[in-house]
Design a protein around this motif. Sequence first.
Motif, PDB file in Angstrom:
ATOM      1  N   UNK B 105       0.849  -1.190   0.119  1.00  0.00           N
ATOM      2  CA  UNK B 105       0.141  -0.178  -0.109  1.00  0.00           C
ATOM      3  C   UNK B 105       0.978   1.392   0.133  1.00  0.00           C
ATOM      4  N   UNK B 106       1.876   1.177   0.710  1.00  0.00           N
ATOM      5  CA  UNK B 106       2.412   2.620   1.211  1.00  0.00           C
ATOM      6  C   UNK B 106       3.350   3.011  -0.024  1.00  0.00           C
ATOM      7  N   UNK B 107       3.837   2.229  -0.750  1.00  0.00           N
ATOM      8  CA  UNK B 107       4.621   2.316  -1.976  1.00  0.00           C
ATOM      9  C   UNK B 107       3.828   3.188  -3.092  1.00  0.00           C
ATOM     10  N   UNK B 108       2.754   2.606  -3.571  1.00  0.00           N
ATOM     11  CA  UNK B 108       1.760   3.389  -4.597  1.00  0.00           C
ATOM     12  C   UNK B 108       1.282   4.411  -4.004  1.00  0.00           C
ATOM     13  N   UNK B 109       0.873   4.371  -2.639  1.00  0.00           N
ATOM     14  CA  UNK B 109       0.128   5.608  -2.003  1.00  0.00           C
ATOM     15  C   UNK B 109       1.026   6.709  -2.130  1.00  0.00           C
ATOM     16  N   UNK B 110       2.458   6.646  -1.521  1.00  0.00           N
ATOM     17  CA  UNK B 110       3.164   8.044  -1.925  1.00  0.00           C
ATOM     18  C   UNK B 110       3.472   8.311  -3.367  1.00  0.00           C
ATOM     19  N   UNK B 111       3.458   7.242  -4.238  1.00  0.00           N
ATOM     20  CA  UNK B 111       3.787   7.500  -5.539  1.00  0.00           C
ATOM     21  C   UNK B 111       2.518   8.534  -6.130  1.00  0.00           C
ATOM     22  N   UNK B 112       1.242   8.211  -5.702  1.00  0.00           N
ATOM     23  CA  UNK B 112       0.131   9.111  -6.023  1.00  0.00           C
ATOM     24  C   UNK B 112       0.180  10.297  -5.461  1.00  0.00           C
ATOM     25  N   UNK B 113       0.468  10.364  -3.900  1.00  0.00           N
ATOM     26  CA  UNK B 113       0.520  11.456  -3.141  1.00  0.00           C
ATOM     27  C   UNK B 113       1.549  12.740  -3.740  1.00  0.00           C
ATOM     28  N   UNK B 114       2.242  12.023  -4.405  1.00  0.00           N
ATOM     29  CA  UNK B 114       3.247  13.079  -5.216  1.00  0.00           C
ATOM     30  C   UNK B 114       2.787  14.200  -5.848  1.00  0.00           C
ATOM     31  N   UNK B 115       1.394  13.636  -6.602  1.00  0.00           N
ATOM     32  CA  UNK B 115       0.747  14.654  -7.208  1.00  0.00           C
ATOM     33  C   UNK B 115      -0.339  15.466  -6.254  1.00  0.00           C
ATOM     34  N   UNK B 116      -0.196  15.202  -5.163  1.00  0.00           N
ATOM     35  CA  UNK B 116      -1.099  16.173  -4.437  1.00  0.00           C
ATOM     36  C   UNK B 116      -1.143  17.526  -4.448  1.00  0.00           C
ATOM     37  N   UNK B 117      -2.373  18.222  -4.474  1.00  0.00           N
ATOM     38  CA  UNK B 117      -2.407  19.689  -4.678  1.00  0.00           C
ATOM     39  C   UNK B 117      -1.501  20.204  -3.575  1.00  0.00           C
ATOM     40  N   UNK B 118      -1.456  19.712  -2.453  1.00  0.00           N
ATOM     41  CA  UNK B 118      -0.668  20.262  -1.310  1.00  0.00           C
ATOM     42  C   UNK B 118       0.714  20.304  -1.465  1.00  0.00           C
ATOM     43  N   UNK B 119       1.376  21.129  -1.411  1.00  0.00           N
ATOM     44  CA  UNK B 119       2.751  20.982  -1.799  1.00  0.00           C
ATOM     45  C   UNK B 119       3.542  20.258  -0.784  1.00  0.00           C
ATOM     46  N   UNK B 120       3.408  20.605   0.407  1.00  0.00           N
ATOM     47  CA  UNK B 120       4.166  19.711   1.358  1.00  0.00           C
ATOM     48  C   UNK B 120       3.795  18.414   1.450  1.00  0.00           C
ATOM     49  N   UNK B 121       2.502  17.887   1.328  1.00  0.00           N
ATOM     50  CA  UNK B 121       2.302  16.427   1.415  1.00  0.00           C
ATOM     51  C   UNK B 121       2.954  15.783  -0.043  1.00  0.00           C
ATOM     52  N   UNK B 171      -6.770  -0.486   4.866  1.00  0.00           N
ATOM     53  CA  UNK B 171      -6.064   0.363   4.476  1.00  0.00           C
ATOM     54  C   UNK B 171      -6.521   0.814   3.161  1.00  0.00           C
ATOM     55  N   UNK B 172      -7.202   0.117   2.371  1.00  0.00           N
ATOM     56  CA  UNK B 172      -7.496   0.765   0.936  1.00  0.00           C
ATOM     57  C   UNK B 172      -9.221   1.107   1.079  1.00  0.00           C
ATOM     58  N   UNK B 173      -9.640   1.001   2.344  1.00  0.00           N
ATOM     59  CA  UNK B 173     -11.174   1.288   2.289  1.00  0.00           C
ATOM     60  C   UNK B 173     -11.238   2.677   2.837  1.00  0.00           C
ATOM     61  N   UNK B 174     -11.686   3.653   1.965  1.00  0.00           N
ATOM     62  CA  UNK B 174     -11.668   4.885   2.492  1.00  0.00           C
ATOM     63  C   UNK B 174     -12.427   5.417   3.738  1.00  0.00           C
ATOM     64  N   UNK B 175     -11.864   6.355   4.415  1.00  0.00           N
ATOM     65  CA  UNK B 175     -12.289   6.784   5.794  1.00  0.00           C
ATOM     66  C   UNK B 175     -13.016   7.942   5.059  1.00  0.00           C
ATOM     67  N   UNK B 176     -13.724   8.745   6.219  1.00  0.00           N
ATOM     68  CA  UNK B 176     -14.056   9.910   5.591  1.00  0.00           C
ATOM     69  C   UNK B 176     -13.033  11.168   5.341  1.00  0.00           C
ATOM     70  N   UNK B 177     -11.982  10.998   6.202  1.00  0.00           N
ATOM     71  CA  UNK B 177     -10.711  11.858   5.635  1.00  0.00           C
ATOM     72  C   UNK B 177     -10.227  11.503   4.370  1.00  0.00           C
ATOM     73  N   UNK B 187      -5.605  14.394  -1.682  1.00  0.00           N
ATOM     74  CA  UNK B 187      -5.365  13.252  -1.108  1.00  0.00           C
ATOM     75  C   UNK B 187      -5.342  12.250  -2.342  1.00  0.00           C
ATOM     76  N   UNK B 188      -5.213  10.903  -2.097  1.00  0.00           N
ATOM     77  CA  UNK B 188      -5.130   9.817  -2.987  1.00  0.00           C
ATOM     78  C   UNK B 188      -6.429   9.061  -3.038  1.00  0.00           C
ATOM     79  N   UNK B 189      -6.919   9.119  -4.400  1.00  0.00           N
ATOM     80  CA  UNK B 189      -7.971   8.033  -4.630  1.00  0.00           C
ATOM     81  C   UNK B 189      -7.706   6.629  -4.179  1.00  0.00           C
TER      82      UNK B 189
END
Lengths: 312, 250
Positions: B105-121, B171-177, B187-189
Amino acid sequence: MDEKHLEDHFNEKIDQDVRIEPKDWMPDHYRKTLIRQISQHAHSEIVGMLPEANWISRAPTLRRKAAALAKVQDEAGHGLYLYSACETLGVDRDTLLDQLHTGKAKYSSIFNYPTLTWADMGAIGWLVDGAAIMNQVPLCRASYGPYARAMIRVCKEESFHQRQGFEIMLTLCKGSDEQQKMAQDALNRWWWPALMMFGPTDADSPHTEQSMRWGIKRFTNDELRQKFVDVSKPQADLLGIKIPDPDLKWNEARGHYDFGEINWDEFYNVIKGNGPCNKQRIDARTKAWEEGAWVREAASAYAEKKTKQQAA
Amino acid sequence: MNQNLFNYTLQQADNCLILGQRLGEWCGHGPVLEQDIAMTNIALDLIGQARMLYQYAAEIQDEKRSEDDLAYLRDAWDFKNVLLVEQPNGDFAKTILRQFLFDSFNCPFYEKLKESSDERLAAIAAKSHKETLYHLKWSGDWVLRLGDGTEESHNRIQNALNELWPYSEEITTPSEADIDANKNGFGVNLNDIKSERETKIREVLNEATLTIPDSAYNHTGGKEGKHTEYLGYILADLQFLQRAYPGNEW
């Protein structure tokens, strides 16, 4: 060349400070002494992981937790290069580990003392790593090449650990009353065992003379111990904590601190296995090794399968 | 403060901290020196990721709190990590399988999060993604070695799989957040990762000659602060000094 010539040639190299390398001829006794010394050091590194690993889960901040993990990991790395240096002398790691687990090989007695509070992480860095550096810096010039080179790397990292430990002590000593008490308590418990790390007095140290002749020891135990006391006293003053030795005082004539008599009964008792944690330390190492057997077997079996598949 | 961004950041920080804490328990006790070093190294990376995320979360919160306040002064119900990461280490097989399920999970998660609109994330993700590539390779390789190694190692990791499988999907079941973060572009889809992750998991488990359990039941609740009994003990250990001597510098 006959043995006499080989030995003369070896001694010449020692006299000229030329490094001895794995493929060079060396006297049997030199090889055995080195194996004993280097493997003891390697064992000390991996047994030494245990008292500090004891506080990783409870490190008081995330920064300290990361530093503690990194430090213990460095020690594992030191163990690795020292076992490798030993392998160049013809003994493999599994044999050496077996000697550790069966009690045939020794490791530094200091790791048979418990880590009871967070301040022990400071005291170990400051005093134990400090004493280790005193012992080890001269070994960067040891006559055996792989050992000397391993020690250069080890010493660089140890001096970083030592500063880190002192910084933990400094933070505690500048902190609350309880934190200062923790720091003083840790100094009280670690001071004497740290002095014992230099080994018996010169009069009782049977290997010193030969080892100095061979260039695998550069200063005597008492010389190094004195140097350690001289360096540590002003550091304790800076921290504002008191070294637990009523006889510790500056001797103008000698240009050194005088200090009290070490409790050699305690020293020999811990070596004989009666220290507070001797059993726990060896049990923990043996347990890790035995419980890891199936993992190592699986890795070998898998590698073998893959090699066969590639060959087919 | 942006509560959703805060929750989202904290959720990932908690995953990293708790798994890093668990892996750190191995330090000095690994099956062989090289793997002791590898586990400590991964623990160190995870604690590093947790720190960057907590530091950011503390800034978002803007209440003069620190990374340590977030890690050390919240109780279990405020932790948002998935139940998988708080599971005990067990034997090396269980640790490996837990790690593999997380890394996948963590590896593809960060890969997608690299495209976050939040620069810091996005920046945190870029740094962390590189680390997780190695983690995933390490744990995946060990799943293969143990699964296809000896009979004993196969049985041990199959048992670990049977035990941990019901904790895999949370881990891949979406929470409200997660839902809100994705809607707002930072955030990542999780649906994008879910199938990629499942494919990777099946591929490795198949090659490792392991059987995926039939049970379709999935435990959840961690992301909402409903944890297993284990978390309380993890926190008792982790937070001991900060709780016993409040307000001190360390």
